[in-house]
Design an enzyme around this catalytic site. Structure first.
Site, PDB file in Angstrom:
ATOM      1  N   ASP A 101     -29.617   2.320  14.268  1.00 25.96           N
ATOM      2  CA  ASP A 101     -28.841   2.343  15.509  1.00 25.96           C
ATOM      3  C   ASP A 101     -28.679   3.759  16.008  1.00 25.96           C
ATOM      4  OD1 ASP A 101     -27.256   1.082  17.555  1.00 25.96           O
ATOM      5  OD2 ASP A 101     -25.458   1.857  16.561  1.00 25.96           O
ATOM      6  N   HIS A 113     -27.779   3.037  19.767  1.00 25.74           N
ATOM      7  CA  HIS A 113     -26.455   3.501  19.358  1.00 25.74           C
ATOM      8  C   HIS A 113     -25.357   2.579  19.899  1.00 25.74           C
ATOM      9  CE1 HIS A 113     -24.495   7.463  17.858  1.00 25.74           C
ATOM     10  NE2 HIS A 113     -23.732   6.433  17.555  1.00 25.74           N
ATOM     11  N   GLU A 162     -31.129  11.822  20.653  1.00 24.68           N
ATOM     12  CA  GLU A 162     -30.747  10.677  21.483  1.00 24.68           C
ATOM     13  C   GLU A 162     -30.512  11.123  22.918  1.00 24.68           C
ATOM     14  OE1 GLU A 162     -27.412   8.659  19.751  1.00 24.68           O
ATOM     15  OE2 GLU A 162     -28.400   8.345  17.827  1.00 24.68           O
ATOM     16  N   ASP A 188     -21.421   8.052  -3.322  1.00 26.72           N
ATOM     17  CA  ASP A 188     -20.399   8.724  -2.518  1.00 26.72           C
ATOM     18  C   ASP A 188     -19.715   9.758  -3.394  1.00 26.72           C
ATOM     19  OD1 ASP A 188     -18.149   9.550  -1.056  1.00 26.72           O
ATOM     20  OD2 ASP A 188     -18.057   7.642   0.011  1.00 26.72           O
TER      21      ASP A 188
END
Length: 311
Positions: free
Chosen positions: A259, A282, A264, A174
């Site tokens: 997910d 999702h 989509e 990160d």
């Protein structure tokens, strides 16, 4: 809006009944779950608040039609489908409730990891076909394995906490997190190549930006450990799906669970034909608890914007 007229809220996709009830305390509410784009364009100009999810792209055309819009609210986290900058140029607030579904997304992430590690989906598929072959489904424990988290934000941090309770070692990449903040979470902060080379499971929790688009392509997936699992409950598009298919189909990766997908709904996708792939539609934030929190928070925040004098 006249002095005595109540504000009006347009909701384009299902929202928890608690949220609807919250809106109704101070506004007229229209639930337009079946509205297509043409109908949305036709009616949005009559409303002070627009509550959306992911069905509609809220672009300049929609925003320009929203003559009296004061706020566009996302019933969820991501704002990729909303032209946020243009809305703000037009004086329209854009809000979401990013913290309300953290626990739900984190728990689904762990569930996806367990599904891959213990081969739950293929095992159940065999039982449905009348088989009972316990020796065909030898899996892996997660205890003692290394979890590499990409983006150690609030969801990533929650995943780290649960994984540590299960006995996993956690490392993270990160670039926006300080080593001190990572240390407070008992997580080692590493470079992306280091993470990919060390992790038995890689879990993605980054937003989709120009910098994270296809962050994991063929080169990066090749750096992952042989047999490692990849989990993406962050955003579709962060993983190059063509490269992912090749890595899983070749056996280099032990499996993929996601997910989210780059498109989509994804329609037919050759990834879905692989036995060690699990994809959910999702549903990370789709728990009764999270949806109730989201609905109530949206009702509170929208009221502050469209009801004069509200706090």
């Amino acid at each position: 809006m006249t002095k005595m007229e109540r504000p009006r809220v347009l909701v384009t996709e299902p929202i928890d009944p608690a949220g609807v009830a919250g809106f109704q305390e101070y506004a007229e509410v229209k639930l337009a779950f079946d509205a297509d784009r043409a109908e949305l364009l036709n009616i949005v100009g009559d409303y002070d608040a627009l509550v959306v999810r992911v069905k509609h792209k809220i672009d300049r055309e929609v925003i320009d039609r929203g003559a009296r819009l004061k706020v566009i609210a996302m019933n969820g986290i991501g704002l990729n489908h909303i032209d946020v900058n243009y809305a703000k140029e037009k004086g329209i607030a854009v809000l979401n409730v990013p913290d309300a579904s953290n626990d739900s997304v984190a728990e689904l992430t762990i569930g996806l990891m367990l599904n891959l590690a213990r081969r739950i989906n293929p095992a159940f598929a065999s039982v449905r076909e009348g088989q009972w072959n316990k020796h065909a489904f030898i899996g892996h424990e997660l205890k003692g394995k290394t979890l590499g988290i990409i983006a150690l934000g609030k969801i990533g941090s929650r995943v780290a906490h649960i994984a540590q309770a299960m006995g996993m070692d956690v490392i993270a990449f990160d670039p926006f997190l300080t080593p001190q903040a990572a240390a407070a979470l008992k997580v080692e902060l590493v470079s992306l190549p280091d993470l990919l080379g060390r992790a038995d499971v890689v879990s993605i929790h980054a937003p989709l930006t120009k910098d994270t688009y296809h962050l994991l392509g063929a080169e990066e997936l090749a750096q992952m450990k042989e047999g490692a699992f990849l989990v993406n409950a962050g955003r579709g598009g962060i993983v190059d799906e063509e490269a992912l298919y090749a890595a899983v189909a070749s056996g280099h990766l032990g499996g993929f669970a996601g997910d989210v997908m780059e498109t989509e709904p994804p329609g037919k996708n050759k990834l879905f034909g692989l036995p060690n792939v699990v994809v959910t539609p999702h549903i990370g934030g789709n728990t009764h608890e999270a949806q109730r929190r989201i609905g109530l928070r949206l009702a509170e925040e929208i009221k502050k914007i469209i009801v004069p004098g509200a706090r």
